[in-house]
Design a protein around this motif. Structure first.
Motif, PDB file in Angstrom:
ATOM      1  N   VAL A  50      -2.649   4.865  -6.006  1.00 52.53           N
ATOM      2  CA  VAL A  50      -2.043   3.579  -5.650  1.00 52.53           C
ATOM      3  C   VAL A  50      -0.843   3.288  -6.552  1.00 52.53           C
ATOM      4  O   VAL A  50       0.195   2.796  -6.080  1.00 52.53           O
ATOM      5  N   MET A  51      -0.955   3.605  -7.838  1.00 54.62           N
ATOM      6  CA  MET A  51       0.175   3.396  -8.740  1.00 54.62           C
ATOM      7  C   MET A  51       1.368   4.248  -8.329  1.00 54.62           C
ATOM      8  O   MET A  51       2.514   3.794  -8.393  1.00 54.62           O
ATOM      9  N   THR A  52       1.115   5.476  -7.899  1.00 54.96           N
ATOM     10  CA  THR A  52       2.196   6.354  -7.445  1.00 54.96           C
ATOM     11  C   THR A  52       2.857   5.775  -6.195  1.00 54.96           C
ATOM     12  O   THR A  52       4.090   5.756  -6.084  1.00 54.96           O
ATOM     13  N   ILE A  53       2.049   5.287  -5.267  1.00 50.94           N
ATOM     14  CA  ILE A  53       2.598   4.671  -4.050  1.00 50.94           C
ATOM     15  C   ILE A  53       3.454   3.460  -4.416  1.00 50.94           C
ATOM     16  O   ILE A  53       4.573   3.298  -3.913  1.00 50.94           O
ATOM     17  N   ARG A  54       2.945   2.601  -5.298  1.00 45.59           N
ATOM     18  CA  ARG A  54       3.699   1.408  -5.707  1.00 45.59           C
ATOM     19  C   ARG A  54       5.002   1.780  -6.401  1.00 45.59           C
ATOM     20  O   ARG A  54       6.009   1.108  -6.240  1.00 45.59           O
ATOM     21  N   CYS A  55       4.971   2.846  -7.178  1.00 47.09           N
ATOM     22  CA  CYS A  55       6.184   3.297  -7.869  1.00 47.09           C
ATOM     23  C   CYS A  55       7.216   3.802  -6.870  1.00 47.09           C
ATOM     24  O   CYS A  55       8.407   3.498  -6.979  1.00 47.09           O
ATOM     25  N   LEU A  56       6.760   4.556  -5.877  1.00 46.16           N
ATOM     26  CA  LEU A  56       7.684   5.159  -4.924  1.00 46.16           C
ATOM     27  C   LEU A  56       8.209   4.180  -3.877  1.00 46.16           C
ATOM     28  O   LEU A  56       9.326   4.328  -3.385  1.00 46.16           O
ATOM     29  N   ASP A  57       7.410   3.152  -3.527  1.00 46.64           N
ATOM     30  CA  ASP A  57       7.885   2.231  -2.492  1.00 46.64           C
ATOM     31  C   ASP A  57       8.685   1.062  -3.063  1.00 46.64           C
ATOM     32  O   ASP A  57       9.163   0.218  -2.302  1.00 46.64           O
ATOM     33  N   GLY A  58       8.840   0.992  -4.375  1.00 46.82           N
ATOM     34  CA  GLY A  58       9.690  -0.032  -4.987  1.00 46.82           C
ATOM     35  C   GLY A  58       9.058  -1.408  -5.061  1.00 46.82           C
ATOM     36  O   GLY A  58       9.770  -2.409  -5.135  1.00 46.82           O
ATOM     37  N   TYR A  60       7.597  -2.852  -7.483  1.00 50.56           N
ATOM     38  CA  TYR A  60       7.862  -3.508  -8.761  1.00 50.56           C
ATOM     39  C   TYR A  60       9.331  -3.434  -9.156  1.00 50.56           C
ATOM     40  O   TYR A  60       9.715  -3.877 -10.216  1.00 50.56           O
ATOM     41  N   ALA A  61      10.172  -2.880  -8.287  1.00 51.81           N
ATOM     42  CA  ALA A  61      11.610  -2.824  -8.541  1.00 51.81           C
ATOM     43  C   ALA A  61      12.221  -4.204  -8.275  1.00 51.81           C
ATOM     44  O   ALA A  61      11.619  -5.039  -7.580  1.00 51.81           O
ATOM     45  N   PRO A  62      13.403  -4.466  -8.821  1.00 51.09           N
ATOM     46  CA  PRO A  62      14.048  -5.755  -8.524  1.00 51.09           C
ATOM     47  C   PRO A  62      14.172  -5.963  -7.016  1.00 51.09           C
ATOM     48  O   PRO A  62      14.602  -5.083  -6.274  1.00 51.09           O
ATOM     49  N   GLY A  63      13.708  -7.123  -6.573  1.00 50.12           N
ATOM     50  CA  GLY A  63      13.713  -7.431  -5.151  1.00 50.12           C
ATOM     51  C   GLY A  63      12.418  -7.072  -4.450  1.00 50.12           C
ATOM     52  O   GLY A  63      12.212  -7.453  -3.304  1.00 50.12           O
ATOM     53  N   GLY A  64      11.532  -6.357  -5.143  1.00 56.72           N
ATOM     54  CA  GLY A  64      10.252  -5.980  -4.560  1.00 56.72           C
ATOM     55  C   GLY A  64       9.287  -7.152  -4.541  1.00 56.72           C
ATOM     56  O   GLY A  64       9.476  -8.152  -5.238  1.00 56.72           O
ATOM     57  N   PRO A  65       8.219  -7.048  -3.755  1.00 57.19           N
ATOM     58  CA  PRO A  65       7.287  -8.173  -3.627  1.00 57.19           C
ATOM     59  C   PRO A  65       6.545  -8.531  -4.923  1.00 57.19           C
ATOM     60  O   PRO A  65       6.111  -9.666  -5.081  1.00 57.19           O
ATOM     61  N   PHE A  66       6.397  -7.590  -5.853  1.00 59.54           N
ATOM     62  CA  PHE A  66       5.655  -7.876  -7.084  1.00 59.54           C
ATOM     63  C   PHE A  66       6.559  -7.964  -8.312  1.00 59.54           C
ATOM     64  O   PHE A  66       6.074  -8.040  -9.436  1.00 59.54           O
ATOM     65  N   TYR A  67       7.880  -7.942  -8.101  1.00 59.39           N
ATOM     66  CA  TYR A  67       8.812  -7.917  -9.231  1.00 59.39           C
ATOM     67  C   TYR A  67       8.676  -9.157 -10.108  1.00 59.39           C
ATOM     68  O   TYR A  67       8.603  -9.055 -11.331  1.00 59.39           O
TER      69      TYR A  67
END
Length: 145
Positions: A50-58, A60-67
């Motif tokens: 799940v962490m890998t998926i979250r990293c790849l789909d952005g 936690y990146a700026p503009g992401g839903p969990f940023y």
């Protein structure tokens, strides 16, 4: 809601150590815990996936839903770290160092037993077995990736 100070941290840690960990340490064999170990390993694998998926789909990146949540958590941790700067940092560093040393000791203490398990096992009529050392090398290398 219940505040975090409802149960003091020291009392909670001591209770878990006394009523959960101590009985487990006194077991003559850890084989009854094999199923729980497999469940724990599966949980860690799912978490890594799940962490890998979250990293790849952005996420936690700026503009992401969990940023915004991630940024707020990092800022609050930074404030806590800044407020405790210089207070008991030596003791914290000593405890981290002791944890690293205990893991290193455990790994090196168990190394001869693991190596002895890699001895060839007789498989044919001649009694010659195939070494399991290459298989161990592959598993060890895979652990680093």
């Amino acid at each position: 809601t219940v505040s975090q100070d409802f149960v003091p941290k020291e009392m909670l840690i001591n209770s878990i150590a006394t009523f959960v960990l101590l009985p487990l340490c006194l077991l003559p064999s850890l084989s009854p815990l094999a199923f729980a170990s497999v469940l724990g390993l599966a949980g860690v694998c799912i978490l890594a996936f799940v962490m890998t998926i979250r990293c790849l789909d952005g996420s936690y990146a700026p503009g992401g839903p969990f940023y915004s949540d991630a940024r707020a958590a990092v800022e609050s941790l930074s404030q806590v770290a800044a407020s405790t700067q210089g207070h008991n940092t030596l003791f914290q560093q000593i405890f981290v160092f002791a944890a690293v040393l205990s893991n290193a000791f455990t790994a090196h203490f168990n190394a001869p037993a693991i190596f002895n398990e890699l001895e060839p096992r007789p498989t044919g009529p001649s009694g010659q077995g195939k070494s399991r050392l290459p298989q161990f090398a592959v598993v060890t290398l895979a652990a680093f990736f």
